[in-house]
Design a protein around this motif. Structure first.
Motif, PDB file in Angstrom:
ATOM      1  N   ILE A   1     -34.048   5.123 -26.613  1.00 16.60           N
ATOM      2  CA  ILE A   1     -33.734   3.740 -26.226  1.00 16.60           C
ATOM      3  C   ILE A   1     -33.016   3.828 -24.876  1.00 16.60           C
ATOM      4  CG2 ILE A   1     -33.581   3.055 -28.661  1.00 16.60           C
ATOM      5  CD1 ILE A   1     -30.522   2.772 -28.234  1.00 16.60           C
ATOM      6  N   TYR A   2     -32.453   2.708 -24.438  1.00 10.50           N
ATOM      7  CA  TYR A   2     -31.767   2.736 -23.148  1.00 10.50           C
ATOM      8  C   TYR A   2     -30.334   3.256 -23.258  1.00 10.50           C
ATOM      9  CZ  TYR A   2     -35.468  -0.021 -20.951  1.00 10.50           C
ATOM     10  OH  TYR A   2     -36.649  -0.456 -20.444  1.00 10.50           O
ATOM     11  N   MET A   3     -29.808   3.639 -22.109  1.00 12.09           N
ATOM     12  CA  MET A   3     -28.427   4.128 -22.040  1.00 12.09           C
ATOM     13  C   MET A   3     -27.819   3.672 -20.715  1.00 12.09           C
ATOM     14  SD  MET A   3     -27.370   8.155 -22.209  1.00 12.09           S
ATOM     15  CE  MET A   3     -26.867   8.460 -23.894  1.00 12.09           C
TER      16      MET A   3
ATOM     17  N   GLY B   1     -37.544   3.794  -7.899  1.00  8.36           N
ATOM     18  CA  GLY B   1     -38.548   3.205  -8.782  1.00  8.36           C
ATOM     19  C   GLY B   1     -38.497   3.816 -10.167  1.00  8.36           C
ATOM     20  N   ASP B   2     -38.195   5.077 -10.240  1.00  9.36           N
ATOM     21  CA  ASP B   2     -38.132   5.845 -11.483  1.00  9.36           C
ATOM     22  C   ASP B   2     -37.256   7.050 -11.200  1.00  9.36           C
ATOM     23  OD1 ASP B   2     -39.905   5.056 -13.783  1.00  9.36           O
ATOM     24  OD2 ASP B   2     -41.419   5.024 -12.197  1.00  9.36           O
ATOM     25  N   GLY B   3     -37.075   7.864 -12.211  1.00  9.37           N
ATOM     26  CA  GLY B   3     -36.464   9.168 -11.969  1.00  9.37           C
ATOM     27  C   GLY B   3     -34.956   9.174 -11.918  1.00  9.37           C
ATOM     28  N   ASP B   4     -34.321   8.705 -13.011  1.00  9.53           N
ATOM     29  CA  ASP B   4     -32.858   8.684 -12.928  1.00  9.53           C
ATOM     30  C   ASP B   4     -32.216  10.030 -13.282  1.00  9.53           C
ATOM     31  OD1 ASP B   4     -33.088   8.410 -15.676  1.00  9.53           O
ATOM     32  OD2 ASP B   4     -31.651   6.770 -15.836  1.00  9.53           O
ATOM     33  N   ILE B   5     -32.995  11.008 -13.745  1.00  8.94           N
ATOM     34  CA  ILE B   5     -32.406  12.348 -13.907  1.00  8.94           C
ATOM     35  C   ILE B   5     -32.050  12.863 -12.507  1.00  8.94           C
ATOM     36  CG2 ILE B   5     -32.766  14.732 -14.654  1.00  8.94           C
ATOM     37  CD1 ILE B   5     -34.677  13.730 -16.776  1.00  8.94           C
TER      38      ILE B   5
END
Ligand code: VTB
Length: 327
Positions: free
Chosen positions: A128-130, A196-200
């Protein structure tokens, strides 16, 4: 004097090299499909390749952060056992293709990512989200806080760095759910790197602000990505605070099902990833952290970063995969 045995605590040192093969393989498979507009195919190729490589390792591995539950993901599902079934017990978090959409569009910063940890030392986060907030190393603990106003976090960080807020850059996922956060950060005067993506990668970037230009990561992304990012920060230093963010009753039920009693709990870095941890990422498409896979006649090149928490070693591995390889 007895000879020092480097394998007596933590993860085996040998795995620090073996782990690179796992992400290299996934990255190459995904990169063959970059820019094809087919997110599912690229992800599947990365999953297949990563699983094959994990199954070659002399470990008793168990996927704790994976592609989903057993009934929805046939491979690398949560609970799947991987490895040769002998050797150390290792909990494994995978994101075979972090940034499926960016890979499909051949945009920067798609990665293949994996973390190995001592059994029981990663948070078994639901998909889920964090909410996350992260900064690099060298700051006083608790300098920023999930519950503080963005302006207060940014000014505390600016003060600690000895710069005006205008010289601070926050990294935030470009999502409608962040409209208010984006407005508040801009009102406070800080710059925003919208991704856009890629929060790691977004979180990892805070650990090297001088080079990446990113001082702080803020916002809501995936919970599995939060655990993987924390695994990396355990190795390179930095702070993260996180809290699960349920968007529906189904999410809340999932949280309860996996035994998390307090959904509002604020997790620290050590709550997300403790003990000895190995983290590896290989670039699929070139980005601010790693070069992407380059296909040349006769050889394929990859760039990988491998980190270890116990020794804080960070290795940058450039590999040439010869044409004769059994992949
Ligand atoms: C983020 C991002 C990932 O999921 O964690 C995001 O870093 C969160 O979900 O690359 P939404 O896309 O729904 O915002 C990813 O995009 C991976 O799916």
């Amino acid at each position: 004097m007895a000879k020092k045995n480097n394998n007596d605590t933590g993860l085996s040192r040998m795995l620090a090299l073996e782990i690179a093969r796992v992400t290299e393989s996934a990255a190459i498979a995904a990169a063959r499909l970059r820019g094809c507009g087919d997110e599912v195919a690229a992800d599947q190729a990365a999953v297949d390749a990563m699983r094959k490589e994990l199954n070659r390792l002399p470990i008793r591995g168990r996927i704790v952060i994976g592609e989903g539950e057993r009934d929805e993901a046939p491979m690398l599902y949560i609970g799947e056992e991987v490895g040769q079934g002998e050797g150390p017990e290792v909990d494994i978090a995978v994101d075979p293709l972090e940034g499926t959409t960016i890979c499909a569009k051949a945009e920067p910063n798609a990665l293949a990512v994996v973390a190995f940890a001592e059994k029981g030392s990663l948070l078994y986060a639901p998909d889920i989200y964090m909410e996350k907030i992260a900064i690099g190393p060298g700051f006083q603990p608790g300098l920023v806080d999930l519950d503080a106003a963005p302006k207060d976090n940014l000014s505390a960080l600016a003060k600690a760095k000895g710069v005006p807020i205008e010289e601070i850059t926050a990294c935030i996922l470009d999502r409608p759910r962040h409209a208010k956060l984006i407005e508040n950060v801009r009102k406070a005067g800080a710059a925003i790197r919208l991704i856009g993506d890629g929060d790691i990668a977004g979180v990892i970037h805070t650990a090297n602000a001088d080079e990446t230009g990113i001082d702080i990561y803020m916002g809501i992304g995936g919970a599995p990505e939060g655990v993987l990012a924390a695994a990396a920060l355990r190795c390179i230093g930095g702070q993260i605070q996180a809290r699960l963010h349920a968007m529906s009753d189904q999410h809340r039920a999932r949280v309860a099902e996996i035994g998390i009693e307090d959904i509002d709990r604020k997790y620290t870095l050590e709550d997300l990833a403790s003990g000895d941890v190995l983290f590896a990422a290989t670039g699929v498409t070139s980005g601010s952290m790693l070069q992407g896979v380059r296909f040349r006649a006769g050889a394929t090149r990859t760039e990988t970063v491998v980190m270890r928490a116990k020794t804080r070693t960070v290795r940058w591995i450039k590999t040439e995969h010869g044409a004769g390889q059994d992949r």
